[in-house]
Motif scaffolding. Structure first.
Motif, PDB file in Angstrom:
ATOM      1  N   LYS A  22       0.834  -1.206   0.000  1.00  0.00           N
ATOM      2  CA  LYS A  22       0.000   0.000   0.000  1.00  0.00           C
ATOM      3  C   LYS A  22       0.869   1.256   0.000  1.00  0.00           C
ATOM      4  CE  LYS A  22      -3.656   2.335   2.625  1.00  0.00           C
ATOM      5  NZ  LYS A  22      -4.527   2.519   1.442  1.00  0.00           N
ATOM      6  N   PRO A  23       0.747   2.100  -1.033  1.00  0.00           N
ATOM      7  CA  PRO A  23       1.538   3.340  -1.064  1.00  0.00           C
ATOM      8  C   PRO A  23       1.109   4.282   0.068  1.00  0.00           C
ATOM      9  CG  PRO A  23       0.570   2.846  -3.216  1.00  0.00           C
ATOM     10  CD  PRO A  23      -0.089   1.946  -2.227  1.00  0.00           C
ATOM     11  N   PRO A  24       2.025   5.099   0.558  1.00  0.00           N
ATOM     12  CA  PRO A  24       1.657   6.082   1.580  1.00  0.00           C
ATOM     13  C   PRO A  24       0.780   7.162   0.969  1.00  0.00           C
ATOM     14  CG  PRO A  24       3.897   6.471   0.822  1.00  0.00           C
ATOM     15  CD  PRO A  24       3.443   5.190   0.182  1.00  0.00           C
ATOM     16  N   PRO A 109      -4.889  10.187  -9.245  1.00  0.00           N
ATOM     17  CA  PRO A 109      -4.859   8.730  -9.072  1.00  0.00           C
ATOM     18  C   PRO A 109      -5.358   7.944 -10.276  1.00  0.00           C
ATOM     19  CG  PRO A 109      -5.698   9.787  -7.089  1.00  0.00           C
ATOM     20  CD  PRO A 109      -5.610  10.853  -8.145  1.00  0.00           C
ATOM     21  N   SER A 110      -6.234   8.532 -11.078  1.00  0.00           N
ATOM     22  CA  SER A 110      -6.770   7.812 -12.234  1.00  0.00           C
ATOM     23  C   SER A 110      -6.226   8.362 -13.544  1.00  0.00           C
ATOM     24  CB  SER A 110      -8.303   7.862 -12.226  1.00  0.00           C
ATOM     25  OG  SER A 110      -8.770   9.207 -12.202  1.00  0.00           O
ATOM     26  N   TRP A 201      -0.805  -2.641  -9.854  1.00  0.00           N
ATOM     27  CA  TRP A 201      -1.055  -2.525  -8.410  1.00  0.00           C
ATOM     28  C   TRP A 201       0.141  -2.994  -7.592  1.00  0.00           C
ATOM     29  CZ3 TRP A 201      -0.615  -7.223  -6.001  1.00  0.00           C
ATOM     30  CH2 TRP A 201      -0.778  -8.356  -6.806  1.00  0.00           C
ATOM     31  N   LEU A 202       1.064  -3.717  -8.238  1.00  0.00           N
ATOM     32  CA  LEU A 202       2.247  -4.220  -7.551  1.00  0.00           C
ATOM     33  C   LEU A 202       3.453  -3.295  -7.706  1.00  0.00           C
ATOM     34  CD1 LEU A 202       3.141  -6.817  -5.973  1.00  0.00           C
ATOM     35  CD2 LEU A 202       3.880  -7.758  -8.178  1.00  0.00           C
ATOM     36  N   LEU A 203       3.322  -2.255  -8.529  1.00  0.00           N
ATOM     37  CA  LEU A 203       4.488  -1.453  -8.881  1.00  0.00           C
ATOM     38  C   LEU A 203       5.092  -0.722  -7.677  1.00  0.00           C
ATOM     39  CD1 LEU A 203       6.297  -0.601 -11.260  1.00  0.00           C
ATOM     40  CD2 LEU A 203       4.858   1.431 -11.523  1.00  0.00           C
ATOM     41  N   TYR A 204       4.264  -0.222  -6.782  1.00  0.00           N
ATOM     42  CA  TYR A 204       4.806   0.479  -5.609  1.00  0.00           C
ATOM     43  C   TYR A 204       5.744  -0.440  -4.828  1.00  0.00           C
ATOM     44  CZ  TYR A 204       5.281   2.325  -0.932  1.00  0.00           C
ATOM     45  OH  TYR A 204       5.814   2.732   0.254  1.00  0.00           O
ATOM     46  N   TRP A 205       5.283  -1.668  -4.539  1.00  0.00           N
ATOM     47  CA  TRP A 205       6.134  -2.600  -3.805  1.00  0.00           C
ATOM     48  C   TRP A 205       7.395  -2.920  -4.601  1.00  0.00           C
ATOM     49  CZ3 TRP A 205       7.747  -7.475  -5.383  1.00  0.00           C
ATOM     50  CH2 TRP A 205       8.515  -8.173  -4.431  1.00  0.00           C
ATOM     51  N   TRP A 206       7.232  -3.157  -5.880  1.00  0.00           N
ATOM     52  CA  TRP A 206       8.365  -3.531  -6.735  1.00  0.00           C
ATOM     53  C   TRP A 206       9.470  -2.466  -6.700  1.00  0.00           C
ATOM     54  CZ3 TRP A 206      10.122  -7.712  -9.175  1.00  0.00           C
ATOM     55  CH2 TRP A 206      11.073  -7.542 -10.182  1.00  0.00           C
ATOM     56  N   LEU A 207       9.064  -1.217  -6.730  1.00  0.00           N
ATOM     57  CA  LEU A 207      10.039  -0.132  -6.804  1.00  0.00           C
ATOM     58  C   LEU A 207      10.569   0.309  -5.439  1.00  0.00           C
ATOM     59  CD1 LEU A 207       8.420   2.030  -9.632  1.00  0.00           C
ATOM     60  CD2 LEU A 207      10.496   0.638  -9.786  1.00  0.00           C
ATOM     61  N   THR A 208      10.011  -0.233  -4.366  1.00  0.00           N
ATOM     62  CA  THR A 208      10.470   0.159  -3.030  1.00  0.00           C
ATOM     63  C   THR A 208      11.100  -0.994  -2.257  1.00  0.00           C
ATOM     64  OG1 THR A 208       8.227  -0.199  -2.148  1.00  0.00           O
ATOM     65  CG2 THR A 208       8.815   2.051  -2.793  1.00  0.00           C
ATOM     66  N   GLN A 209      10.939  -2.225  -2.734  1.00  0.00           N
ATOM     67  CA  GLN A 209      11.556  -3.361  -2.038  1.00  0.00           C
ATOM     68  C   GLN A 209      13.081  -3.284  -2.155  1.00  0.00           C
ATOM     69  OE1 GLN A 209      13.240  -5.840  -3.955  1.00  0.00           O
ATOM     70  NE2 GLN A 209      12.742  -4.742  -5.829  1.00  0.00           N
ATOM     71  N   ASP A 252       6.953   9.573  -4.316  1.00  0.00           N
ATOM     72  CA  ASP A 252       7.356   8.910  -5.556  1.00  0.00           C
ATOM     73  C   ASP A 252       6.193   8.223  -6.258  1.00  0.00           C
ATOM     74  OD1 ASP A 252       9.888   9.745  -4.944  1.00  0.00           O
ATOM     75  OD2 ASP A 252      10.782   7.746  -4.854  1.00  0.00           O
ATOM     76  N   HIS A 253       5.278   7.666  -5.471  1.00  0.00           N
ATOM     77  CA  HIS A 253       4.168   6.935  -6.097  1.00  0.00           C
ATOM     78  C   HIS A 253       3.273   7.858  -6.907  1.00  0.00           C
ATOM     79  CE1 HIS A 253       1.414   3.643  -6.743  1.00  0.00           C
ATOM     80  NE2 HIS A 253       0.414   4.388  -6.318  1.00  0.00           N
ATOM     81  N   GLU A 254       3.082   9.089  -6.404  1.00  0.00           N
ATOM     82  CA  GLU A 254       2.164  10.014  -7.066  1.00  0.00           C
ATOM     83  C   GLU A 254       2.725  10.556  -8.371  1.00  0.00           C
ATOM     84  OE1 GLU A 254      -0.778  10.062  -5.980  1.00  0.00           O
ATOM     85  OE2 GLU A 254      -0.192   8.919  -4.202  1.00  0.00           O
TER      86      GLU A 254
END
Length: 340
Positions: A22-24, A109-110, A201-209, A252-254
């Motif tokens: 979940k992005p902040p 967001p959209s 929907w997985l990109l936030y985790w992918w780019l922050t792991q 970064d997510h936004e």
């Protein structure tokens, strides 16, 4: 007892996974705990704000009005190195703006490729720059120009795509060409683009792991830079442009992540299906491609230009991706658009 411990561990694990995916929340400019608003902004019809920066000659007295669309990990303070005497001689007014989520523009967001064109149209209308204007998109910002050519061609006086972004899932470009071009990228970038396209929907985790590297562009890896690009980067590091600290200030997510998701999504159209907006010769569309560019595959942009002969395609020998920092090239680009 063991059952309770197991449940507790599972709950903690689920919570960790949820937080990781979940992005902040964004730190929206002008909101409580968000960065301050320091730039002029216009309010869009959906309530979002777009920040902008004007340069060149006075808007009301300009002969040419150009909206510049910045690329990935950039902002309205992006560099576009054109001599002042050329600007004054031709009478050019520029407006640079922060795309959604970047700098001081509200997140979207959209956001989609299509929404980019209407953000540009509203910006032009709110600033009253006239019924027709030029658009110039740099790198990933070029998908906004494709959007304008598709959705608001009647508003354009001309268009430039500088080292334009390539979506490896366009539907009308031969798949073997796209696959071959994608394979030229580092493996970590290939995977990042695939995540953005197939499981956004997985990109936030992918780019922050932290398990393994995921993106050359976000981590600042210079492996994809040409020799000329490296010279430009060195100069930038010695004399950093003001405003760089604001590019990703809302999260970064936004900006970065949503930008990639929109660009690599399945588009409603393919660039090769675009129609000439200047069939009577009243304007022109240009693509400028650095032949040493290791970020954007020239083969794809060459193919699109061959399928659309009304595009004026320019291959620049000896130059890489950072054409917008090369004064002589920027002058050539503007003169080709406005004079030739």
């Amino acid at each position: 007892m063991m059952f309770s411990v197991t449940v507790a561990i599972l709950v903690c694990l689920i919570g960790y996974i949820y937080r990781s995916f979940k992005p902040p929340p964004p730190r929206i400019c002008g909101h409580p705990n968000g960065p301050p608003v320091t730039s002029p902004r216009i309010k869009l019809s959906d309530g979002r704000y777009l920040a902008y920066r004007e340069s060149g000659v006075d808007r009301d007295n300009a002969n040419y009005k150009i909206i510049v669309v910045h690329g990935f990990n950039s902002s309205k303070d992006t560099e576009f190195s054109i001599p002042k005497d050329v600007i004054e001689e031709l009478g050019i007014y520029f407006v640079f703006y922060d795309r959604a989520g970047y700098g001081e523009s509200d997140p979207h967001p959209s956001r989609t490729v299509k929404s980019e064109a209407y953000d540009i149209q509203e910006l032009a209308d709110k600033l009253k720059i006239g019924p027709k204007f030029y658009v110039l998109g740099i790198s990933l910002g070029a998908y906004s120009v494709y959007s304008c050519l598709k959705y608001i061609p009647h508003r354009l006086a001309g268009a430039v795509l500088m080292v334009p972004f390539v979506n490896y899932w366009w539907t009308k470009v031969p798949q073997e060409k796209l696959s071959k071009a994608l394979e030229l990228m580092p493996k970590k970038d290939q995977w990042t683009f695939k995540v953005a396209h197939y499981v956004p929907w997985l990109l936030y985790w992918w780019l922050t792991q932290k398990l393994f590297p995921s993106s050359s562009m976000i981590t600042g890896n210079n492996a994809l830079c040409s020799d000329k690009d490296l010279v430009v980067i060195k100069k930038k590091m010695e004399n950093p442009r003001p405003g760089l600290e604001k590019v990703r200030q809302q999260g970064d997510h936004e900006c970065l992540h949503r930008d990639m998701i929109a660009g690599f999504a399945t588009w409603e159209f393919d660039p090769t299906e675009l129609e000439n907006p200047f069939a009577e010769g009243e304007g022109s569309v240009h693509v400028w491609q650095g032949m040493e560019d290791r970020i954007i595959p020239y083969e794809i942009n060459r193919y699109i230009s061959e399928k659309l002969p009304w595009i004026k395609y320019h291959e620049v020998l000896g130059y890489g991706h950072l054409l917008n920092a090369e004064e002589e090239k920027c002058k050539d680009i503007i003169k080709a658009l406005l004079v030739n």
